[in-house]
Design an enzyme around this catalytic site. Structure first.
Site, PDB file in Angstrom:
ATOM      1  N   THR A 162       0.853  -1.184   0.000  1.00  0.00           N
ATOM      2  CA  THR A 162       0.000   0.000   0.000  1.00  0.00           C
ATOM      3  C   THR A 162       0.888   1.233   0.000  1.00  0.00           C
ATOM      4  OG1 THR A 162       0.008   0.186   2.383  1.00  0.00           O
ATOM      5  CG2 THR A 162      -1.715  -1.177   1.415  1.00  0.00           C
ATOM      6  N   GLU A 221      -5.866  -3.886  -0.215  1.00  0.00           N
ATOM      7  CA  GLU A 221      -6.103  -4.961   0.760  1.00  0.00           C
ATOM      8  C   GLU A 221      -7.236  -5.882   0.346  1.00  0.00           C
ATOM      9  OE1 GLU A 221      -5.609  -1.828   1.433  1.00  0.00           O
ATOM     10  OE2 GLU A 221      -4.340  -1.554   3.200  1.00  0.00           O
ATOM     11  N   TRP A 224     -22.686  12.924  12.111  1.00  0.00           N
ATOM     12  CA  TRP A 224     -21.538  12.967  11.225  1.00  0.00           C
ATOM     13  C   TRP A 224     -21.881  13.746   9.963  1.00  0.00           C
ATOM     14  CZ3 TRP A 224     -18.385   7.762  10.996  1.00  0.00           C
ATOM     15  CH2 TRP A 224     -17.942   7.458  12.297  1.00  0.00           C
ATOM     16  N   LYS A 259     -17.458  15.426  12.968  1.00  0.00           N
ATOM     17  CA  LYS A 259     -18.367  14.987  14.023  1.00  0.00           C
ATOM     18  C   LYS A 259     -18.944  16.208  14.712  1.00  0.00           C
ATOM     19  CE  LYS A 259     -15.239  11.300  13.940  1.00  0.00           C
ATOM     20  NZ  LYS A 259     -13.991  11.700  13.269  1.00  0.00           N
TER      21      LYS A 259
END
Lengths: 559, 559
Positions: free
Chosen positions: A191, A337, A454, A449
């Site tokens: 990655t 991944e 959110w 937040k």
């Protein structure tokens, strides 16, 4: 895990990539593989490619002494040789290391050492990069130079070197391909995390095989397809379409080295070869569409499916392709991944067929779509790990498990910040609705937040950037005395033309509740960016960290 | 088998059928499942079916004490309950036993005892069959009766019995589906061999999962498809389409009990529900086509793909469907030992696209087609096991291995007459051409060996039956003094009208060399058949065994 009566009657045939390529060669020996080298187009067949794979495998074993378990790096563009190495190296039991030539030489050296690569295949044009990292390599014993020129014309400081074409020519095309255990590592990809060192994902043959078959099922790839390999072959196996095409006997086009300036070259190639399959990001497809708009005669891509990943595809781009060329742009979601396919937005869930207007159907296509079979998505509270409802509203962290989702990073202890309850934590914040549709709203670390709710920074940014005079917009969460965080927007206007705040708010009204609006919209000259060109939200937050901590806090008028 | 560097980063998520059904339920909860019970049509959803699967799983564990590893039999038609059992029984870790209600009660008892089944689910209409075998069962502890009637109205000699609906109603729909180890046996199906006892094939969850995904890839099944389940669900998992449909969220139609006389009912159902997928044999599709010819308005099946197996589909049938309805008949090949998909004749190999005329393309579709990925076909000399060339001419035994090909029969030692070098010997004689196309020409035991060459009895029979006045024709190899064997044909004419031998020979001239012609064509009243209606070639050979042993041997003029 529950074990029942163990089936003894099914044989233990292994799932590996040799099976995929052998299937193509046996049944479609004369299907074409086309490759671009410089500006020349060459063509050969699966049969001929497989013969060269045999020569490469023999070369690896006989001349380099490569053994099962060895790791072998590749520094190359989307070339025919790269394609051959995709099956030749893992076909011997060795593991390919995908070397990302866009990361820093320092990180590339780290990746090579960390994976303990023994040899590196280098395309001639990438010799300077290989030379830059060579002094730092600890495990590499030699370099195989891939070039059309004879060895006498190759100038390099690398040593020892082997000339690919001259060496494999000495070998037989007959190679006794072994049955590779399916848990053997097929390849490794690291990655390119913005923080910390790159982390290694080692894909197994089984993993690649399952991913291939299922991608075939969901996209509907078949022998009369023609694939243009756009995604770099050093990125998560070029997203897997190369394997699907090989399995199905599709025609494959390897465009070699190309840059954003080569858009017209790519489109011309697609037209000429009647491409029906490709994968890329909006960064590739948008300039393509611009170029297509300039063409007098629009190309007919009505049989084409183009997978678009990396970021949310604009509806205008998807509609543009459909209306001008007939091509279907399919939004897909994944990560290194995840091999990478997690979800795909292709066929409309039939439950929605009669419920949505045409406009709503287009809008729905911006979502990341439905997971493919075997992928288990859990929407979690990032702090507690508790599962959140699939109601299309609750925002949580996307956590994943499945037959091709990584369960660990190479040689790094599993930590709860990365894996929890057997699920990989993607770091993406999203929602899932009652029809299974996944929507990514933000990176968890960037989500704002506010008072227990959110707010997606990405949605706000996309809306602000929808204004014709806005060049760039970023929204970050700034610590707030009362609300924990409140959104702040920075906007760069086109040609520095002023944009009335009211016009921006009008756009916001269509998509957001008032409490979700940024507390302030600051017009700035420039937005701080990271070395790879992304908004540097960390730095922006730092610049304004005290803004909302005291009530009545003042806004700096200029950056 | 070669083990390389073992990938540790992929998690060990198991391939099992719970994943398939959960995928459908999560993403397509409101997709319809339609079932016919008596002459009534009922509809419910994946969500509701899954709730009942949970109740069944709880019933199995809580009330019957079923444990992972137990075998549970099913005697039922293609019903909704059968569909629920397909996922509920294996979802607990137990193994389903498919009970073929067409075999003799003696064989059915043998199968039940040999597999050590603990319980049997019985549809009410099949109580007489269950009662017939019950006295011979050695391991069965009880029967679960499936009926719409209350238990008070069920009259049966079986004991102990449990009333399916009343019992599961007592259970919660919430069941904690465990992660089933992929090598656990999902179900067992026994071959109905004409010689000897039935032999058991135990399919693993992994095997079913892989077969499902790949069938999806090759047929292109998706969420807007509608499947009619025609192949009995007690035959090799109904050939696997049920699983593919569930995985993709297709609509599923379970027609319940039906016979050849119900052709019009089936076709009406297909029309009304806009069926796009089905599988069956020419014995099902031919009467369908006859019925469709009688319809004033032809049905539009232009989105449909119908898999046809069991025997070679006549070109006239394939063309008839295409021309009258738009449906694609896809010839597929397999066996109980192969789960069953081995090969499929769907998309034309692109190498042939411009080489064949339309007529030749139709003719090609009679072949068994190209193997699907992972299936390794070897054409072998049945005596020596030596591999024969893929030249479209060499006839050999089709030998198979792959992730869903059986490697052994249950509790029978592996013998070389059934398995050789890791390949299952199909007993089918065939050819493979340079484009991968498989063609079955005969059963190995029926092929005629004449002077070192092989002659296909099936090809001769099909050609003879092409004459408009021939009702039936069989060709067998009769021992011959000079040539080892020579073909002999027996022909039954329609309405006993005589057919001149010359007319039959004229037909043969189009397809065969003179030396392949039958030495004699005998016109008979009747052809000896087995109990299941196949030509009894063994008995025919016996009747004529001395015919060609002495030169000048005489032919009996009448049977």
């Amino acid at each position: 895990m529950v074990k029942g009566f163990q089936s003894t009657s099914m044989n233990d045939y292994q799932l590996n990539t040799t099976t995929l390529i052998r299937h193509a060669v046996r049944n479609f020996p004369n299907r074409e593989i086309l490759y671009r080298s410089g500006n020349q187009i060459h063509r050969y067949t699966y049969r001929e490619a497989f013969a060269r794979m045999g020569q490469i495998a023999n070369f690896l074993e006989n001349q380099l002494g490569v053994k099962p378990g060895d790791k072998i790096g590749i520094l190359d563009w989307n070339s025919a040789r790269h394609f051959e190495l995709y099956f030749a190296i893992p076909g011997t039991g060795a593991t390919m290391l995908q070397m990302n030539l866009r990361i820093s030489p320092e990180d590339l050296s780290y990746v090579t050492n960390h994976s303990e690569a023994k040899y590196i295949f280098v395309d001639e044009t990438l010799l300077p990069l290989a030379e830059a990292i060579a002094p730092h390599l600890e495990t590499v014993k030699g370099f195989i130079i891939m070039s059309d020129k004879p060895s006498s014309e190759i100038k390099t400081a690398l040593s020892p070197i082997y000339h690919f074409e001259e060496k494999i020519k000495q070998e037989s095309a007959e190679y006794d391909w072994p049955m590779i255990d399916e848990n053997t590592a097929y390849n490794a990809c690291y990655t390119s995390g913005t923080t910390g060192k790159p982390k290694g994902v080692f894909y197994s043959h089984r993993n690649i095989y399952l991913h291939t078959v299922e991608m075939g099922a969901y996209i509907g790839v078949n022998c009369d397809d023609t694939l243009l390999v756009i995604v770099p072959m050093f990125h998560a196996q070029s997203w897997g379409l190369v394997h699907v095409a090989a399995m199905m006997g599709s025609k494959i086009i390897l465009p070699g080295r190309f840059t954003a300036e080569d858009t017209s070259v790519l489109v011309d190639l697609m037209l000429q070869e009647k491409v029906t399959l490709a994968a890329g990001s909006p960064a590739i497809f948008l300039p393509m569409l611009h170029y297509i708009r300039t063409l007098e005669e629009k190309p007919d891509f009505s049989k084409a499916r183009f997978l678009s990943g990396a970021s949310e595809p604009p509806v205008s781009m998807m509609r543009g392709f459909k209306e001008l060329t007939g091509a279907e742009i399919i939004h897909a979601y994944g990560a290194t991944e995840t091999t990478p396919l997690v979800s795909i937005n292709y066929r409309l869930n039939p439950s929605l067929q009669n419920k949505l207007t045409e406009e709503e159907k287009w809008d729905l296509r911006r979502k990341q779509g439905l997971p493919v079979t075997g992928i288990d998505i859990k929407l979690c509270d990032p702090d507690t790990g508790e599962e959140l409802p699939r109601d299309g509203k609750s925002i949580g962290e996307i956590c994943l498990r499945g037959p091709w989702i990584t369960g660990a990073y190479h040689n790094i202890p599993v930590s709860e910040s990365q894996f929890r309850d057997g699920y990989w934590r993607s770091g993406d914040a999203g929602t899932i609705d009652e029809n299974g549709y996944l929507k990514i709203v933000d990176r968890i670390k960037d989500v704002i937040k506010s008072g227990g709710e959110w707010i997606s920074s990405i949605d706000l940014e996309n809306t602000l950037m929808g204004h014709e005079n806005v060049a760039e917009a970023v929204v970050v969460g700034i610590p707030h005395a009362k609300w924990q965080e409140r959104p702040l927007a920075l906007v760069v206007t086109k040609d520095r033309n002023p944009v009335p705040r009211e016009e921006l708010e009008e756009l916001l009204y269509d998509h957001f509740a008032k409490w979700q609006f940024p507390d302030d919209i600051l017009f700035v000259e420039e937005i701080p960016k990271t070395s790879v060109g992304k908004f540097n939200k960390k730095e922006i937050v730092k610049l304004y960290e005290n803004l909302y901590l005291q009530e009545g806090g003042k806004i700096p008028s200029e950056l």
